[in-house]
Design a protein around this motif. Structure first.
Motif, short mmCIF file in Angstrom:
data_model
loop_
_atom_site.label_atom_id
_atom_site.label_comp_id
_atom_site.label_asym_id
_atom_site.label_seq_id
_atom_site.Cartn_x
_atom_site.Cartn_y
_atom_site.Cartn_z
N TYR A 1 45.10 36.86 45.07
CA TYR A 1 44.06 36.38 44.09
C TYR A 1 42.74 36.63 44.83
N PHE A 2 42.33 37.06 45.95
CA PHE A 2 41.26 37.49 46.62
C PHE A 2 40.99 38.86 47.12
N GLN A 3 41.72 39.59 46.48
CA GLN A 3 41.95 41.23 47.08
C GLN A 3 40.44 41.72 46.93
N SER A 4 39.74 41.49 45.81
CA SER A 4 38.47 42.08 45.54
C SER A 4 37.36 41.74 46.60
N HIS B 1 40.75 37.69 41.15
CA HIS B 1 40.11 38.94 41.93
C HIS B 1 39.54 40.02 40.67
N LYS C 1 38.15 40.20 49.56
CA LYS C 1 39.03 39.82 51.08
C LYS C 1 38.12 40.01 52.18
N VAL D 1 34.33 30.92 46.40
CA VAL D 1 34.72 31.87 45.33
C VAL D 1 34.66 31.04 44.13
N SER E 1 32.13 40.78 38.39
CA SER E 1 32.60 42.03 38.32
C SER E 1 32.04 42.58 37.05
N THR F 1 33.51 40.60 42.86
CA THR F 1 33.51 41.69 43.65
C THR F 1 32.38 41.57 44.80
#
Length: 406
Positions: free
Chosen positions: A358-361, A313, A363, A375, A327, A317
């Motif tokens: 791991y995918f929060q940015s 993550h 999600k 991804v 990012s 972005t």
């Protein structure tokens, strides 16, 4: 035309790397079937006939722990069969200072059967305590490799990592496997020493990425086993085994360890990896704000660091349209000349909940299992990572073979 290109690429990879054919199983194809219609799905679908071969772009994270007990012989063999060109042994030490493969020095209570062995469970740093339903106290235990001799450690069996915090008995406590993993291959996990992992990986024809784990005991251990001794011991075991430094990617979350290798073992340090977890450990860290990265990319490069490895993550972005893009952190690392590796794919369940940590940015655009390849494609094409850790290496191996990656 694309299918032929993919087959030719796989054969070229095999010739260049001397690799054997990989057995990918159904998961990559399941993910491709689930992927939304478009160019990426079309491209990946063209490669379904294979053949597939091992690739250094695919790094087995603890082996293949999506379905096998992590850091066991069975997990490592599975990772290699699925085309991982590099396998990981997380390195820690026993009470008699022997190096072993465990993700954490103090995870034996969740990743092995130690609690079912009363004589060894009694040696744990913190023996099992059941949940207290009257006070909402959770069940807990803490068993460390440093609690046991090497012989005692080797008597354990690996299990799927997890614990039940609501358990009132040891038996229930040991039943904590997430529902999207499986117990099907967890019947007899063989624990490994670091030396044994080196011999096994050599026999499998793969490269090595040992991670020097941060000790959970006070260092120097028992007064005279210092951090530098630990760091040197890990490298010495590769030297004793006659391993070419070019085949080793030593890792650490502690920059001091990487700098130690740069100073004392420069050949091994050429591929040393600084594992960057500042998103969790540094207050205010922002992958889009260079002012929150201390040290910055240029400073790391000036110290001799060659490869940086943040979680997925941190490297991606969303733009204003919801497209996944690199990012600022990813762009800065590349600009500074740093190689990039990332972790860990296939560690987030079905992705139907946005993918978690791991995918929060990204999600907001993660909806289903097939998004794994969306991804991964950005990481490979746009970020330009040199490798990806995965809990199920077949997924990355398929992509790397199809996209002509080394």
């Amino acid at each position: 035309m694309l299918a032929g290109a993919c087959v030719l690429s796989a054969q070229t990879l095999a010739a260049e790397q001397g690799g054997s054919q990989a057995q990918l199983g159904p998961r990559p194809f399941f993910l491709i079937d689930d992927l939304e219609a478009g160019e990426l799905k079309d491209r990946l679908s063209q490669c379904e006939a294979g053949p597939f071969y091992k690739t250094d772009f695919s790094i087995a994270h603890r082996g293949a722990p999506l379905q096998f007990p992590e850091h066991t012989e069975q997990s490592y063999r599975a990772g290699a069969r699925m085309g991982a060109g590099i396998l990981e042994c997380d390195v820690t030490f026993t009470k008699d200072r022997q190096l072993v493969c465990r993700h954490d020095q103090c995870d034996l209570h969740t990743s092995t059967d130690i609690l079912s062995k009363p004589d060894l469970a009694a040696k744990c740093t913190k023996p099992f305590v059941p949940a207290d339903r009257t006070s909402d106290g959770k069940a807990e235990a803490m068993c460390c490799t440093s609690d046991l001799s090497l012989a005692e450690f080797k008597s354990l069996k690996g299990k799927m990592d997890g614990a039940n915090p609501a358990a009132s008995t040891i038996e229930d406590y040991m039943k904590g496997t997430p529902p999207w993993r499986t117990e099907l291959y967890a019947t007899d996990g063989t624990l490994m020493t670091h030396k044994e992992s080196i011999a096994l990986f050599k026999s499998l024809g793969v490269k090595f990425t040992p991670e020097l784990k941060a000790p959970k005991v006070a260092m120097p251990f028992e007064g005279d086993y210092a951090q530098d001794d630990f760091a040197q011991q890990m490298i010495d075991e590769y030297k004793s085994a006659g391993v070419d430094p070019a085949d080793v990617y030593p890792q650490s979350f502690q920059l001091r360890d990487v700098l130690y290798w740069i100073a004392q073992e420069p050949e091994f340090a050429k591929q040393a990896i600084f594992l960057d977890d500042r998103d969790e450990t540094v207050e205010g860290f922002d992958a889009q704000d260079p002012g929150t990265w201390t040290p910055g990319m240029a400073e790391l490069a000036s110290k001799g660091v060659k490869i940086i490895a943040p979680p997925i993550h941190v490297l991606v972005t969303l733009d204003a349209t919801g497209k996944i893009i690199p990012s600022a952190y990813a762009k800065a690392a590349k600009s500074a000349g740093l190689g990039i590796i990332t972790w860990s794919l296939e560690r987030s369940g079905t992705l139907t909940d946005g993918g978690g940590y791991y995918f929060q940015s990204v999600k907001d655009v993660i909806r289903s299992p097939g998004d794994t390849y969306k991804v991964l494609d950005v990481l490979a094409r746009d970020v330009g990572v040199m490798g990806v850790f995965s809990d199920w290496p077949a997924t990355v191996s398929y992509y790397a073979n199809c996209m002509k990656l080394n």
